[in-house]
Design an enzyme around this catalytic site. Structure first.
Site, PDB file in Angstrom:
ATOM      1  N   TYR A  50       6.568   9.873  -1.890  1.00  0.00           N
ATOM      2  CA  TYR A  50       7.862  10.497  -2.216  1.00  0.00           C
ATOM      3  C   TYR A  50       8.630   9.621  -3.202  1.00  0.00           C
ATOM      4  O   TYR A  50       9.667  10.035  -3.715  1.00  0.00           O
ATOM      5  CB  TYR A  50       8.733  10.692  -0.965  1.00  0.00           C
ATOM      6  N   LEU A 187      11.174  25.566   8.123  1.00  0.00           N
ATOM      7  CA  LEU A 187      11.943  26.779   7.815  1.00  0.00           C
ATOM      8  C   LEU A 187      11.199  27.640   6.781  1.00  0.00           C
ATOM      9  O   LEU A 187      11.797  28.465   6.095  1.00  0.00           O
ATOM     10  CB  LEU A 187      13.343  26.399   7.309  1.00  0.00           C
ATOM     11  N   LYS A 229      14.838  19.805   5.749  1.00  0.00           N
ATOM     12  CA  LYS A 229      15.395  19.004   4.657  1.00  0.00           C
ATOM     13  C   LYS A 229      16.554  19.752   4.016  1.00  0.00           C
ATOM     14  O   LYS A 229      16.428  20.937   3.712  1.00  0.00           O
ATOM     15  CB  LYS A 229      14.300  18.763   3.603  1.00  0.00           C
TER      16      LYS A 229
END
Length: 286
Positions: A50, A187, A229
């Site tokens: 990341y 999600l 997030k």
């Protein structure tokens, strides 16, 4: 109040974590993690790939919160697989994070010298550099290929998981050893079709919760650790407000019927390994 989930190695992990995937390392990650800690998150999930471990570490240091009260996850990238390379990769993660230990360290992708890299993680756990060790993106096929060669069982497998992809087969494989699933993309990566599901809308109205909270609560009740997030404070807060209501057995059953049996990423697909190996260089800025 945040719930904790007990891992198979005896350590506890907060049920909801804050993921920093795709948050840039231009100060944005630092700001987002500081905000997340301020609103109550105590579980931060990052990775070498990341490129924002240093900003995560700085935010933790500047938060004023005791280190032992923050659960930190990071992940080793493919470039650093193999025993010796993995030892160096772990040392690099610790240095960038500015930490003496990492609460959970994962093998980010299940390709290449997985067994050699895992051996280095086992050693890191023995010498106190890591509290818990785990894997990520392992399908049942990949799990059955590698894990029988491990001395230590992973505590978690972080995989894609949402109501449209409920990892039914994988859960059957992991359950006997009490290996917990951590959901990336819990999600559905903001899938508007998922948020518009009539069942989710109906439950949302009944419980006076937003669609995201219904989805995350469903996953939480299945025993899944979730890593939503968001860089928006209101959304950060709402993603944690899951513990003041409970879906009934029949509602849980109805939610399980939304499963389509596949996700956006298939780790078993041909070409994935070579694509990921050449995706980027985690040592470009070393």
């Amino acid at each position: 109040m945040m719930e904790n989930i007990l891992l198979n190695d005896g350590n506890k992990i907060p049920a909801v974590g804050f993921g920093v995937f795709r948050i840039p390392n231009d100060g944005s990650t630092y700001k987002a993690v500081l905000q997340a800690l301020k609103v109550g998150y105590r579980h931060i999930d990052t990775a070498a790939a990341y490129f924002n471990e240093a900003e995560v570490g700085k935010a933790i240091a500047d938060s004023g919160i005791d280190r032992k009260d923050i659960f930190v996850t990071s992940k080793l990238w493919l470039q650093d697989y193999g025993y010796e390379a993995a030892k160096k990769g772990l040392a690099t993660s610790l240095k960038k994070l500015g930490l003496d230990y990492i609460d959970l360290y994962l093998l980010h992708q299940p390709y290449g010298d997985v067994v050699g890299a895992w051996k280095a993680l086992e050693e890191g756990q023995k010498n106190g550099q890591i509290k818990s060790i785990g894997v990520s993106n392992m399908t049942p096929k990949i799990w059955n290929n590698f894990v029988p060669q491990f001395k230590t069982l992973p505590a978690v497998n972080q995989v894609e998981f949402n109501p449209y992809f409920q990892q039914v087969e994988l859960r059957k494989v992991l359950a006997p050893a009490d290996v917990k699933i951590e959901a990336w993309g819990p999600l559905g990566q903001g899938n508007s079709e998922l948020f518009a599901e009539p069942l989710i809308k109906q439950l949302s109205e009944k419980y006076h919760k937003d669609a995201g909270q219904i989805i995350l609560r469903f996953e939480n009740q299945l025993g899944i650790i979730v890593l939503p997030k968001s860089t928006h404070e209101t959304r950060m807060k709402s993603n944690m407000e899951l513990f003041d209501f409970e879906l009934t057995n029949s509602e849980m059953e109805a939610m399980t019927k939304l499963d389509k049996g596949h996700g956006s990423h298939n780790p078993d697909a041909p070409g994935v390994e070579s694509m990921l190996l050449s995706a980027f260089d985690v040592h470009s800025n070393d």
